[in-house]
Design a protein around this motif. Structure first.
Motif, mmCIF file in Angstrom:
data_model
loop_
_atom_site.group_PDB
_atom_site.id
_atom_site.type_symbol
_atom_site.label_atom_id
_atom_site.label_comp_id
_atom_site.label_asym_id
_atom_site.label_seq_id
_atom_site.Cartn_x
_atom_site.Cartn_y
_atom_site.Cartn_z
ATOM 1 N N GLY A 164 3.031 6.772 -7.089
ATOM 2 C CA GLY A 164 2.429 5.460 -7.132
ATOM 3 C C GLY A 164 1.299 5.377 -8.094
ATOM 4 N N PHE A 165 0.833 4.049 -8.137
ATOM 5 C CA PHE A 165 -0.062 3.808 -9.189
ATOM 6 C C PHE A 165 -1.282 4.718 -9.056
ATOM 7 C CE2 PHE A 165 -4.108 1.299 -10.115
ATOM 8 C CZ PHE A 165 -3.622 1.203 -11.533
ATOM 9 N N LEU A 166 -1.874 4.847 -7.654
ATOM 10 C CA LEU A 166 -3.154 5.787 -7.660
ATOM 11 C C LEU A 166 -3.001 6.931 -8.171
ATOM 12 C CD1 LEU A 166 -6.136 5.477 -6.948
ATOM 13 C CD2 LEU A 166 -5.532 6.038 -4.376
ATOM 14 N N ASN A 167 -1.875 7.669 -7.788
ATOM 15 C CA ASN A 167 -1.636 9.098 -7.915
ATOM 16 C C ASN A 167 -1.271 8.985 -9.561
ATOM 17 O OD1 ASN A 167 -2.088 11.073 -6.151
ATOM 18 N ND2 ASN A 167 -0.575 9.898 -4.851
ATOM 19 N N SER A 168 -0.721 8.104 -10.020
ATOM 20 C CA SER A 168 -0.346 8.077 -11.446
ATOM 21 C C SER A 168 -1.784 7.977 -12.450
ATOM 22 C CB SER A 168 0.706 6.974 -11.770
ATOM 23 O OG SER A 168 1.925 7.316 -11.113
ATOM 24 N N LEU A 169 -2.445 7.432 -11.673
ATOM 25 C CA LEU A 169 -4.006 7.130 -12.473
ATOM 26 C C LEU A 169 -4.669 8.205 -12.464
ATOM 27 C CD1 LEU A 169 -5.522 4.764 -13.756
ATOM 28 C CD2 LEU A 169 -6.752 4.508 -11.521
ATOM 29 N N LEU A 170 -4.658 8.971 -11.559
ATOM 30 C CA LEU A 170 -5.457 10.190 -11.080
ATOM 31 C C LEU A 170 -4.827 11.274 -12.058
ATOM 32 C CD1 LEU A 170 -6.229 10.158 -7.459
ATOM 33 C CD2 LEU A 170 -7.819 9.660 -9.273
ATOM 34 N N GLY A 171 -3.601 11.252 -12.341
ATOM 35 C CA GLY A 171 -2.844 12.304 -12.884
ATOM 36 C C GLY A 171 -2.812 12.015 -14.622
ATOM 37 N N ALA A 172 -3.195 10.869 -14.833
ATOM 38 C CA ALA A 172 -3.342 10.601 -16.442
ATOM 39 C C ALA A 172 -4.400 11.494 -17.054
ATOM 40 C CB ALA A 172 -3.433 9.144 -16.511
ATOM 41 N N TRP A 215 0.809 -1.157 -0.137
ATOM 42 C CA TRP A 215 0.027 0.048 0.004
ATOM 43 C C TRP A 215 0.679 1.246 -0.008
ATOM 44 C CZ3 TRP A 215 -4.817 0.799 -1.421
ATOM 45 C CH2 TRP A 215 -5.578 -0.213 -1.458
ATOM 46 N N LEU A 216 2.030 1.049 0.601
ATOM 47 C CA LEU A 216 2.836 2.540 0.539
ATOM 48 C C LEU A 216 3.383 2.514 -1.060
ATOM 49 C CD1 LEU A 216 4.363 4.324 2.499
ATOM 50 C CD2 LEU A 216 6.413 2.697 2.236
ATOM 51 N N LEU A 217 3.519 1.548 -1.688
ATOM 52 C CA LEU A 217 3.887 1.959 -2.926
ATOM 53 C C LEU A 217 2.642 2.264 -3.917
ATOM 54 C CD1 LEU A 217 6.180 -1.063 -3.760
ATOM 55 C CD2 LEU A 217 6.780 1.115 -3.301
ATOM 56 N N LEU A 218 1.579 1.916 -3.514
ATOM 57 C CA LEU A 218 0.462 2.321 -4.444
ATOM 58 C C LEU A 218 -0.103 3.638 -3.973
ATOM 59 C CD1 LEU A 218 -1.749 -1.113 -3.942
ATOM 60 C CD2 LEU A 218 -0.702 -0.209 -6.020
ATOM 61 N N PRO A 255 -7.529 11.958 -19.141
ATOM 62 C CA PRO A 255 -8.207 13.219 -19.121
ATOM 63 C C PRO A 255 -8.495 13.666 -17.526
ATOM 64 C CG PRO A 255 -10.095 12.004 -19.490
ATOM 65 C CD PRO A 255 -8.763 11.131 -19.338
ATOM 66 N N LEU A 256 -7.891 12.995 -16.615
ATOM 67 C CA LEU A 256 -8.518 13.179 -15.199
ATOM 68 C C LEU A 256 -7.504 14.328 -14.966
ATOM 69 C CD1 LEU A 256 -9.100 9.914 -13.770
ATOM 70 C CD2 LEU A 256 -10.842 11.595 -14.338
ATOM 71 N N ASN A 257 -6.242 14.242 -15.042
ATOM 72 C CA ASN A 257 -5.187 15.183 -14.649
ATOM 73 C C ASN A 257 -5.552 16.028 -13.328
ATOM 74 O OD1 ASN A 257 -3.038 16.937 -15.176
ATOM 75 N ND2 ASN A 257 -4.153 18.472 -15.951
ATOM 76 N N LEU A 258 -5.471 14.941 -12.081
ATOM 77 C CA LEU A 258 -5.802 15.449 -10.926
ATOM 78 C C LEU A 258 -4.642 14.767 -10.194
ATOM 79 C CD1 LEU A 258 -9.430 13.861 -10.349
ATOM 80 C CD2 LEU A 258 -8.814 16.083 -10.901
ATOM 81 N N GLY A 259 -4.426 15.633 -8.829
ATOM 82 C CA GLY A 259 -3.458 15.132 -7.877
ATOM 83 C C GLY A 259 -2.056 15.917 -8.573
ATOM 84 N N PRO A 260 -0.810 15.204 -7.754
ATOM 85 C CA PRO A 260 -1.045 13.955 -6.875
ATOM 86 C C PRO A 260 -1.484 14.382 -5.539
ATOM 87 C CG PRO A 260 1.236 14.907 -6.902
ATOM 88 C CD PRO A 260 0.335 15.774 -8.005
ATOM 89 N N TYR A 261 -2.085 13.268 -4.870
ATOM 90 C CA TYR A 261 -2.605 13.783 -3.496
ATOM 91 C C TYR A 261 -1.657 12.922 -2.461
ATOM 92 C CZ TYR A 261 -6.729 15.217 -5.959
ATOM 93 O OH TYR A 261 -7.990 15.604 -6.711
ATOM 94 N N ARG A 262 -1.453 13.609 -1.287
ATOM 95 C CA ARG A 262 -0.814 13.258 -0.231
ATOM 96 C C ARG A 262 -1.671 11.973 0.525
ATOM 97 N NH1 ARG A 262 4.633 13.044 0.595
ATOM 98 N NH2 ARG A 262 5.051 13.096 2.830
ATOM 99 N N LEU A 263 -1.364 10.729 0.293
ATOM 100 C CA LEU A 263 -2.161 9.807 0.768
ATOM 101 C C LEU A 263 -1.254 8.774 1.643
ATOM 102 C CD1 LEU A 263 -3.945 8.346 -2.549
ATOM 103 C CD2 LEU A 263 -4.742 9.989 -0.853
ATOM 104 N N ILE A 264 -0.058 9.017 1.816
ATOM 105 C CA ILE A 264 0.802 8.393 2.794
ATOM 106 C C ILE A 264 1.443 9.352 3.699
ATOM 107 C CG2 ILE A 264 1.426 6.296 1.256
ATOM 108 C CD1 ILE A 264 3.850 7.902 0.691
#
Length: 288
Positions: free
Chosen positions: A134-142, A126-129, A144-153
């Motif tokens: 990580g995967f989640l912030n990369s997905l949100l930043g892709a 989960w630390l990597l994700l 057309p979302l273009n969101l984040g990165p969010y501080r999740l750890i």
């Protein structure tokens, strides 16, 4: 006749007691011994201690920081318990309604196979994700979302997400057990009387499953309030709970303070569990 009655009493009481007794002793003896050791250490009776002294208790209980950590531990455990029940209940309902054996095997494997993996591995996973790259912030930043990165750890968000994933199977299992015990005829009778699916769930399924909900809440809360590895990894030292304080004081050779904190953690966990169990008894004892 008397001999037969005595034999029946022996079989109904002594035989189960003899079967359960060894396992009970194996569990109880170390638990009681550890409580005695903690109690002795908490009042100063340990190597280098000053003897009988309640100063550590007074210092800990009069410190506002200590109470902040206690409430943080309980609050995180309550939040994790809530989300485990919120997610686990529909999962359990779906599992008990699967007709296909293959789908049941796949679903049970997906839900319970993480229990075979170390909690350390899952926490670092989960630390990597959840990391900034990580995967989640990369997905949100892709696009057309273009969101984040969010501080999740290194905050409570990451700790809660990881604990919910780790403890979810412990909520699903008792819920499945109580849902499987519900007579199908009750739901069918409610449907025949014109009840809607939501009414059947709210008036029949959910009330009958409340004992399983309470048991699931007790298990998840007890594990969450005493969690150490996941808050340490995902919290990065910024999310403090009682388990972390106990670990740090043991490392600092503060035996008395560590013992007091461990006892406070036990008291807090047992207190909440007793409240849940009392609610369970009052709710369903009055109906029986």
């Amino acid at each position: 006749m008397t001999g037969g009655k005595a034999l029946g009493t022996f079989r109904s009481f002594y035989v189960p007691a003899m079967l359960v007794g060894p396992a009970t002793l194996i569990v109880l003896i170390p638990f009681i011994a550890s409580l005695v050791v903690l109690g002795v250490y908490s009042v100063g009776f340990y190597p280098g201690g000053a003897g009988f002294d309640l100063g550590v208790w007074k210092t800990f209980l009069s410190d506002s920081y200590s109470w902040t950590v206690i409430f943080t531990s309980i609050r995180l455990a309550v939040i994790v318990t809530f989300f485990c029940l919120l997610i686990g209940y529909p999962v359990a309902c779906a599992l008990v309604r699967l007709d296909s054996m293959l789908m049941s095997i796949i679903a049970y494997t997906v839900i319970f196979s993480p229990l075979l993996m170390s909690v350390v591995v899952r926490s670092y996973g989960w630390l990597l994700l959840l990391s900034d790259s990580g995967f989640l912030n990369s997905l949100l930043g892709a696009w057309p979302l273009n969101l984040g990165p969010y501080r999740l750890i290194y905050n409570e968000i990451g700790v809660i997400i990881a604990l919910v994933h780790i403890l979810l199977p412990f909520a699903v299992l008792p819920l499945i057990t109580v849902l499987l015990q519900q007579p199908q005829q009750l739901r069918e009778a409610a449907a025949d009387l014109g009840a809607s699916p939501f009414a059947i769930f709210w008036k029949v399924t959910f009330p009958l499953s409340l004992p399983g909900v309470i048991v699931a809440a007790e298990i998840v809360f007890a594990l969450a309030v005493s969690a150490f590895v996941t808050p340490a990894v995902l919290g990065g030292g910024r999310v403090l709970n009682l388990s972390r304080l106990v670990y740090e004081n043991i490392g600092n050779i503060e035996w008395g303070l560590a013992a007091v904190q461990a006892l406070i953690l036990l008291i807090a966990a047992v207190g909440v569990l007793l409240i849940l169990e009392r609610f369970n008894r009052r709710t369903f004892g009055e109906k029986s």
